[in-house]
Design a protein around this motif. Structure first.
Motif, short mmCIF file in Angstrom:
data_model
loop_
_atom_site.label_atom_id
_atom_site.label_comp_id
_atom_site.label_asym_id
_atom_site.label_seq_id
_atom_site.Cartn_x
_atom_site.Cartn_y
_atom_site.Cartn_z
N PHE A 223 0.84 -1.20 0.00
CA PHE A 223 0.00 0.00 0.00
C PHE A 223 0.87 1.25 0.00
O PHE A 223 0.46 2.30 -0.51
N ARG A 224 2.09 1.15 0.54
CA ARG A 224 2.99 2.31 0.53
C ARG A 224 3.36 2.68 -0.90
O ARG A 224 3.41 3.85 -1.27
N ALA A 225 3.62 1.67 -1.71
CA ALA A 225 3.94 1.91 -3.12
C ALA A 225 2.72 2.46 -3.86
O ALA A 225 2.85 3.33 -4.73
N LYS A 243 -3.41 5.68 5.92
CA LYS A 243 -2.26 5.20 5.15
C LYS A 243 -1.80 6.21 4.11
O LYS A 243 -0.88 5.93 3.34
N ILE A 244 -2.43 7.38 4.07
CA ILE A 244 -1.99 8.44 3.17
C ILE A 244 -0.79 9.13 3.79
O ILE A 244 -0.89 9.73 4.86
N HIS A 248 -1.23 14.99 -1.64
CA HIS A 248 -1.94 14.75 -2.88
C HIS A 248 -2.82 15.95 -3.21
O HIS A 248 -3.49 16.50 -2.33
N THR A 249 -2.84 16.32 -4.48
CA THR A 249 -3.65 17.46 -4.89
C THR A 249 -5.13 17.11 -4.91
O THR A 249 -5.97 18.01 -4.88
N ASN A 250 -5.44 15.85 -4.97
CA ASN A 250 -6.84 15.44 -4.96
C ASN A 250 -6.98 14.17 -4.13
O ASN A 250 -6.68 13.07 -4.59
N CYS A 251 -7.42 14.34 -2.90
CA CYS A 251 -7.61 13.23 -1.98
C CYS A 251 -8.96 13.46 -1.30
O CYS A 251 -9.09 14.35 -0.47
N ARG A 252 -9.95 12.65 -1.67
CA ARG A 252 -11.32 12.93 -1.24
C ARG A 252 -11.94 11.71 -0.56
O ARG A 252 -11.72 10.57 -0.99
N GLN A 296 -4.52 12.27 11.22
CA GLN A 296 -4.87 13.13 10.11
C GLN A 296 -3.63 13.78 9.52
O GLN A 296 -2.62 13.94 10.19
N ARG A 297 -3.74 14.18 8.25
CA ARG A 297 -2.65 14.89 7.63
C ARG A 297 -2.61 16.31 8.16
O ARG A 297 -3.59 16.84 8.69
N THR A 298 -1.47 16.96 8.00
CA THR A 298 -1.26 18.28 8.58
C THR A 298 -2.33 19.27 8.10
O THR A 298 -2.91 20.01 8.90
N GLU A 299 -2.62 19.27 6.79
CA GLU A 299 -3.58 20.26 6.28
C GLU A 299 -4.98 20.04 6.80
O GLU A 299 -5.78 20.96 6.85
#
Length: 302
Positions: A223-225, A243-244, A248-252, A296-299
């Motif tokens: 999944f990392r790849a 696991k993100i 990514h510019t588009n992650c929904r 969660q991701r930083t943004e």
């Protein structure tokens, strides 16, 4: 009423297939089908309907199958407890974990194992879904933590966690908010090996939605790849939210008919062993310990 026939019914319910259930129990499909038919005759109601899409419970089956699960769960608990009383020696618990299982859940398992009535050590092995299931069937592992996908009807299953699924597609226009699966079905999706539970989950999701799955011609090893290749724009990807790891510019968030798509993680084990009762207790603890929030991701925190 035959207990083995009840297990046949449970296996058909879990696999949505008479042939897969028969293979799991090492009997011929006619033998299993006849056993289910005799039980339906004894009950006086039909439990399953067959269709080109597979086997599905009837309305009566929807009501009766959970009761059969409850009866067999109680029986397995009884067998596990008698095994523990008959063979009180404590052995280490050999646990297989999918790479999708996070450190937080593994930590909860360690905590739970050390607070059992008979405290035990954990011996961990990480591998893809298919090798873990084969080792469980061969008796080389006592319990596995894996994505909840159909299979292993002869074993106990319990969901221990859920996680939302997101779709990554850098080739699409960057938008915010959830998106329906049918709206992103035309992308070419990066998949891992067929032994990976995430690949099985993705394939089943498209099939159950009557959508064709287009795939990237290559194959990722993990999944990392998948995450890294999606970041490079080689294709789209479906991944559990935690696991993100790349920007990514588009992650929904992904929806299916208006409902969030989630990947369930389950514990799978065999109660009919000297460790059966300890494994029951371990899974009880895993389902009652309060999980930490999915990172969660930083943004997302801004």
């Amino acid at each position: 009423m035959n207990i083995e026939t009840l297990r046949y019914v449970q296996a058909v319910s879990r696999t949505n297939s008479f042939s897969a259930a028969a293979r799991a129990y090492g009997v011929t499909q006619p033998s299993l089908s006849n056993g289910v038919a005799r039980l339906e005759e004894e009950f006086g109601v039909k439990l399953f309907d067959r269709s080109p899409r597979g086997v599905r419970p009837t309305p009566h089956g929807e009501q009766i199958l959970p009761l059969i699960d409850r009866v067999l769960d109680d029986l397995d608990t009884l067998l596990a407890e008698t095994q523990r009383l008959a063979q009180p020696a404590v052995e280490p618990i050999r646990m297989g974990v999918s790479p999708l299982i996070g450190a937080e859940l593994v930590g909860r398992a360690y905590q739970a194992a050390r607070t059992l009535e008979r405290p035990s050590d954990l011996i961990l092995r990480e591998a893809d879904h298919e090798p873990l299931t084969k080792d469980l069937q061969a008796g080389l592992l006592d319990i596995i933590l894996v994505p909840a996908v159909p299979g292993l009807p002869r074993f106990r299953h319990r969901v221990i966690a859920h996680e939302p699924v997101v779709v990554v597609d850098t080739a699409a226009s960057a938008e915010d908010g959830p998106v329906e699966l049918k709206e992103v079905a035309d992308a070419a999706y990066i998949l891992g090996p067929r032994t990976c539970g995430l690949t099985t989950f993705t394939t089943d999701l498209f099939r159950d939605s009557n959508l064709s799955l287009r795939t990237y011609p290559g194959e990722a090893a993990s999944f990392r790849a998948v995450d890294e290749w999606a970041a490079l724009g080689l294709g789209a990807a479906l991944l559990p939210r935690s696991k993100i790891t790349h920007e990514h510019t588009n992650c929904r968030p992904l929806l299916q008919s208006g409902s969030p798509v989630e990947l369930a993680y389950e514990a799978v084990w065999d109660c009919d062993t000297p460790l059966g009762a300890d494994l029951e207790e371990l899974v009880d603890a895993l389902t009652t310990l309060e999980p930490d929030p999915v990172p969660q991701r930083t943004e997302d925190r801004q």
